[in-house]
Structures are given as C-alpha cells and as structure tokens.
Design an enzyme around this catalytic site. Structure first.
Site, PDB file in Angstrom:
ATOM      1  N   CYS A 117       5.786  82.309 -16.687  1.00  0.00           N
ATOM      2  CA  CYS A 117       6.813  82.704 -17.179  1.00  0.00           C
ATOM      3  C   CYS A 117       6.329  82.781 -18.808  1.00  0.00           C
ATOM      4  O   CYS A 117       8.066  82.767 -19.194  1.00  0.00           O
ATOM      5  CB  CYS A 117       7.738  80.919 -16.918  1.00  0.00           C
ATOM      6  SG  CYS A 117       7.067  80.741 -15.450  1.00  0.00           S
ATOM      7  N   HIS A 257      13.103  80.922 -22.014  1.00  0.00           N
ATOM      8  CA  HIS A 257      12.752  80.412 -20.518  1.00  0.00           C
ATOM      9  C   HIS A 257      13.952  79.694 -19.637  1.00  0.00           C
ATOM     10  O   HIS A 257      14.490  78.589 -19.966  1.00  0.00           O
ATOM     11  CB  HIS A 257      12.008  80.198 -20.299  1.00  0.00           C
ATOM     12  CG  HIS A 257      11.515  80.325 -19.023  1.00  0.00           C
ATOM     13  ND1 HIS A 257      11.574  81.311 -18.197  1.00  0.00           N
ATOM     14  CD2 HIS A 257      10.713  79.566 -18.223  1.00  0.00           C
ATOM     15  CE1 HIS A 257      11.350  80.888 -16.906  1.00  0.00           C
ATOM     16  NE2 HIS A 257      10.533  79.983 -16.597  1.00  0.00           N
ATOM     17  N   ASN A 287      15.744  81.262 -11.355  1.00  0.00           N
ATOM     18  CA  ASN A 287      13.756  81.150 -12.821  1.00  0.00           C
ATOM     19  C   ASN A 287      13.369  83.220 -12.322  1.00  0.00           C
ATOM     20  O   ASN A 287      13.560  82.389 -11.478  1.00  0.00           O
ATOM     21  CB  ASN A 287      13.702  80.105 -12.708  1.00  0.00           C
ATOM     22  CG  ASN A 287      12.487  80.187 -13.230  1.00  0.00           C
ATOM     23  OD1 ASN A 287      11.480  81.393 -13.636  1.00  0.00           O
ATOM     24  ND2 ASN A 287      11.240  78.895 -13.292  1.00  0.00           N
TER      25      ASN A 287
HETATM   26  O1  UT7 Z   1       9.132  78.612 -15.030  1.00  0.00           O
HETATM   27  C1  UT7 Z   1       9.077  77.192 -14.564  1.00  0.00           C
HETATM   28  C2  UT7 Z   1       9.312  76.467 -13.370  1.00  0.00           C
HETATM   29  N1  UT7 Z   1       9.451  75.568 -13.171  1.00  0.00           N
HETATM   30  C3  UT7 Z   1      10.578  74.403 -13.682  1.00  0.00           C
HETATM   31  O2  UT7 Z   1      10.705  74.864 -14.881  1.00  0.00           O
HETATM   32  C4  UT7 Z   1      10.649  73.816 -13.086  1.00  0.00           C
HETATM   33  C5  UT7 Z   1      11.135  71.831 -13.976  1.00  0.00           C
HETATM   34  N2  UT7 Z   1      11.249  70.935 -13.122  1.00  0.00           N
HETATM   35  C6  UT7 Z   1      12.200  70.946 -12.243  1.00  0.00           C
HETATM   36  O3  UT7 Z   1      13.083  72.053 -12.975  1.00  0.00           O
HETATM   37  C7  UT7 Z   1      13.126  70.146 -11.583  1.00  0.00           C
HETATM   38  O4  UT7 Z   1      11.844  68.958 -11.634  1.00  0.00           O
HETATM   39  C8  UT7 Z   1      13.526  69.906 -10.247  1.00  0.00           C
HETATM   40  C9  UT7 Z   1      14.993  70.620 -10.537  1.00  0.00           C
HETATM   41  C10 UT7 Z   1      12.365  71.459  -9.838  1.00  0.00           C
HETATM   42  C11 UT7 Z   1      13.716  69.122  -9.523  1.00  0.00           C
HETATM   43  O5  UT7 Z   1      15.052  68.108 -10.386  1.00  0.00           O
HETATM   44  P1  UT7 Z   1      14.375  66.179 -10.082  1.00  0.00           P
HETATM   45  O6  UT7 Z   1      15.135  65.990 -10.916  1.00  0.00           O
HETATM   46  O7  UT7 Z   1      12.769  66.675 -10.930  1.00  0.00           O
HETATM   47  O8  UT7 Z   1      14.420  65.859  -8.614  1.00  0.00           O
HETATM   48  P2  UT7 Z   1      12.622  65.064  -7.777  1.00  0.00           P
HETATM   49  O9  UT7 Z   1      11.872  66.812  -7.708  1.00  0.00           O
HETATM   50  O10 UT7 Z   1      12.624  64.108  -8.839  1.00  0.00           O
HETATM   51  O11 UT7 Z   1      13.497  65.004  -6.593  1.00  0.00           O
HETATM   52  C12 UT7 Z   1      14.937  64.016  -6.379  1.00  0.00           C
HETATM   53  C13 UT7 Z   1      15.045  64.390  -4.686  1.00  0.00           C
HETATM   54  C14 UT7 Z   1      14.403  63.995  -4.027  1.00  0.00           C
HETATM   55  O12 UT7 Z   1      14.377  63.336  -3.080  1.00  0.00           O
HETATM   56  P3  UT7 Z   1      14.374  61.824  -2.600  1.00  0.00           P
HETATM   57  O13 UT7 Z   1      12.411  61.580  -2.932  1.00  0.00           O
HETATM   58  O14 UT7 Z   1      14.360  60.518  -4.217  1.00  0.00           O
HETATM   59  O15 UT7 Z   1      15.254  61.044  -1.963  1.00  0.00           O
HETATM   60  C15 UT7 Z   1      13.778  65.514  -2.972  1.00  0.00           C
HETATM   61  O16 UT7 Z   1      13.636  65.211  -2.645  1.00  0.00           O
HETATM   62  O17 UT7 Z   1      16.062  65.149  -4.747  1.00  0.00           O
HETATM   63  C16 UT7 Z   1      15.234  65.680  -3.716  1.00  0.00           C
HETATM   64  N3  UT7 Z   1      15.712  67.493  -3.576  1.00  0.00           N
HETATM   65  C17 UT7 Z   1      16.362  68.031  -3.029  1.00  0.00           C
HETATM   66  N4  UT7 Z   1      17.986  67.396  -2.521  1.00  0.00           N
HETATM   67  C18 UT7 Z   1      18.210  68.716  -2.625  1.00  0.00           C
HETATM   68  C19 UT7 Z   1      14.217  67.911  -4.246  1.00  0.00           C
HETATM   69  N5  UT7 Z   1      15.225  69.562  -3.963  1.00  0.00           N
HETATM   70  C20 UT7 Z   1      15.826  69.277  -3.238  1.00  0.00           C
HETATM   71  C21 UT7 Z   1      17.279  70.384  -3.023  1.00  0.00           C
HETATM   72  N6  UT7 Z   1      18.376  70.298  -2.228  1.00  0.00           N
HETATM   73  N7  UT7 Z   1      16.980  71.987  -3.401  1.00  0.00           N
END
Ligand code: UT7
Length: 331
Positions: A117, A257, A287
């Site tokens: 990225c 980004h 993204n």
């Molecule tokens: O270009 C660079 C590449 N990447 C990035 O910039 C990504 C950086 N990270 C992020 O943007 C965030 O960490 C995410 C958007 C990927 C995830 O958000 P988060 O607030 O960190 O969520 P999390 O991973 O802590 O997940 C919270 C909950 C989990 O459920 P439990 O364990 O609390 O029951 C996940 O399983 O949300 C769940 N979850 C979803 N629920 C519905 C994860 N993905 C999804 C989804 N829909 N698509």
C-alpha cells in the site's frame, strides 16, 4: 536537509476503476457480515471488481493514458515506467513492461516496485530521485491492484475491505518553488507476517493443497495493522513536513492511504487537520492498496480540489510493514 536540488513534481494524473460495483449488501449474501458493521468499522460502502480477463496491466494502461493526456505528453516522451503493485499480471515479465508495450512507450525503462500500500508513494519518491539525478526527464508512476483475485471471498475479516483499480501520475521537472519538498519512507520487516500472502512466491509455491488451505489469499492480523497504521501515519507526515521546512498548519490538503476512515481520522486529529482538508473516497472503492492514493489524487485534481500553490501531503502504510509520505507544493 532538502529533498531535491531540482524542482520535480507531478504534471498530470489519471485513474481507472472497473465498472462492476460490489456493495456491502452484496457481501451480506456471501459471508456473515452486515452493511452496518462494515461502515461502522471501516467506512466502506462499496468497492469495484475487475471482470475476468481484465488484468492489472489493462487497468494500469487506461490510467496511464489519462495521465499522459493530462500532462500533454505522448508515450514516446516517457523515459521510465514504475508500477507499484502486489497483484501484477505475472511474476515475469513485470506489469510495467506490459504497460510499456501497451502504450508503445518504446524509449522507457520499466520495472515493478513492491511496497504494497506504500508502493505508489515509494514510486513517486523513486521517480523524483531519478529526475533529480538527471537520469530521466519524464517518469510514469502507476499504482494498480486486482485485489479481488487474492482475497478469500469466504473470509469476512478481509474480503469486505479490498477493491480493484488503478491510478497514474507523470513526474517531471516543474516551475521553481513547486513540486516535491519533503519525504519520509521506511519499513519494519519484523511485522511482515501481520499482512501477507503466504503462498505464491518461491518459499511456498502454490499447489492445489495450499490453495485449498487458503494460503494463496491475503492473511491479515487486522488489529496489529490498525495499531501500526495509527502510530505511523501522523509521524511520517510530520517527518516529511520537517524536511520541507513546513509547519502542519501550512498544509492545505492531505491525501492518506484509503484503508479505514477511523485510521484516517486518527491521523488527521494527530495533525490537527480539519475535515475539509482531508480527502476520502474510501466509501466508493474500499482499500485498493497501491492504487488508493493514486486514484484519490486524480479524483481530487479533476474535481478542482487542489489549486496551484496548495501544500499537499500524501501518506501510505501497509504490508512489509512499510510507510511513506511526501509533501509537495502543487503545480
Ligand atoms: O492497507 C493496509 C491494510 N489493512 C488495514 O489497514 C487494516 C487495518 N485494520 C482494520 O482496519 C481493522 O482492524 C478491521 C476493519 C480489519 C477490523 O476492525 P476491528 O475493529 O479491529 O475488528 P476486530 O478484528 O477486533 O473484530 C471485532 C469483531 C470480531 O468478532 P468477536 O471476536 O468480537 O465476536 C470479528 O470476528 O468483529 C468480527 N468481524 C466481523 N463482523 C462482521 C470481523 N470482520 C467482520 C465482518 N463483519 N466483516
């Protein structure tokens, strides 16, 4: 320390996104997710998907043609093509060589740059250094991704985040006092495994078994990448501003980004930038990795949001882990 001895800047931009739109509602029918979750946690509403047969080189070529037109140059005027991508058409030849042939840029050297990225900003810095050194006059920089082909459409943690597209810029010498004034780039390879595609290189060549295990898809530790991004974004822009001998309040426009609106807002807060100075098109495209800043810059230029003399900062972060930023006076 100054960045360059010569004034070097962007003289034309272009972008291309495929027509097919995949909405959050569409994703609700594919994995256990919801429009509300995606929008609240990422800011994304929809993303573009390249149809079968349309590859990175095709989208890169379309974006490049528009950038050349905007720069009032022909393909023959280009001395070097740098394509930033993690989803090039093939391992070899490079996507840059395919674009060179498509454009008929017969005088251009061509190579791909791998910084995920951050790749577009890494490439802009590389291009400006070549021009500053007197090696090249006009360099075409392209960020392009077909992430839809390396995303596991059964993994809700990643498939909702990414999209396809391309953006291009022509880098050349500009009027004195304009162009690139400060930069920062870096990497922390110790965090590399937080965002990776395990199989596809020579360490784990793709086999049927590895495909079935999902090893040829993007794997991401979202929370670690999130923490890294929040920590890095503001810091890298401040370093580039320092090199440009510029204060934060002199910045007119910031193109970060486009990965997550929460990350963008935290960077903007850290830099004390008001919302009107921060460009966000993430809701429309998701993204698009190396293409994200390139597409955003072209959209901002075409919408007349950037005026001659504006102080612009762009900043990327991503797999590697890598980061890069540039401060320029828009020409
Ligand atoms: O270009 C660079 C590449 N990447 C990035 O910039 C990504 C950086 N990270 C992020 O943007 C965030 O960490 C995410 C958007 C990927 C995830 O958000 P988060 O607030 O960190 O969520 P999390 O991973 O802590 O997940 C919270 C909950 C989990 O459920 P439990 O364990 O609390 O029951 C996940 O399983 O949300 C769940 N979850 C979803 N629920 C519905 C994860 N993905 C999804 C989804 N829909 N698509």
């Amino acid at each position: 320390m100054t960045m360059l001895n010569k004034p070097v800047g962007i003289i034309g931009t272009g972008s291309y996104v495929p027509e097919k739109v995949l909405t959050n509602a569409d994703l609700e029918t594919m994995v256990d997710t919801s429009d509300a979750w995606i929008q609240e946690r990422t800011g994304i509403k929809e993303r573009r998907i390249a149809p079968e047969g349309v590859n990175a080189s095709d989208m890169a070529t379309e974006a490049a043609k528009k950038a050349l037109e905007a720069a009032k140059l022909t393909a023959e005027d280009i001395d070097c093509i740098i394509v930033a991508t993690l989803t090039g058409d093939m391992a070899i030849p490079s996507t840059a060589c395919l674009v060179q042939a498509n454009l008929g840029a017969t005088k251009a050297a061509a190579f791909d740059l791998s910084a995920a990225c951050s790749g577009y900003v890494y490439s802009l810095i590389t291009a400006s250094s070549y021009i500053n050194a007197g090696l090249f006059k006009n360099v075409l920089v392209i960020g392009v991704e077909v992430l839809s082909r390396v995303v596991n459409w059964e993994d809700r943690n990643t498939c909702v985040l990414f999209g396809d597209g391309a953006g291009a810029a022509v880098v050349s010498t500009v009027e004195a006092g304009y162009g690139m004034l400060g930069m920062d780039m870096g990497a922390d390879g110790s965090g590399g495994m937080h965002l990776c595609i395990p199989s596809g290189g020579t360490a784990l060549p793709p086999t049927t078994e590895r495909r079935e295990e999902g090893l040829t898809f993007i794997h991401m530790n979202g929370q670690e990448v999130y923490k890294f991004a929040v920590k890095t974004m503001g810091k890298t822009v401040l370093k580039a501003l320092e090199m440009a001998n510029m204060k934060v309040d002199e910045l007119d426009f910031f193109i970060p980004h486009q990965a997550n609106t929460r990350i963008i807002k935290s960077a903007a807060d850290r830099l004390h930038l008001t919302e009107d100075k921060v460009f966000i098109n993430l809701p429309k495209y998701g993204n698009t990795s190396a293409a994200s800043i390139a597409i955003a810059l072209d959209e901002a230029v075409r919408a007349g949001q950037l005026q001659k003399g504006d102080n612009l900062a762009v900043a990327g972060f991503g797999a590697g882990l890598t980061w890069a930023s540039l401060v320029m006076k828009w020409c």
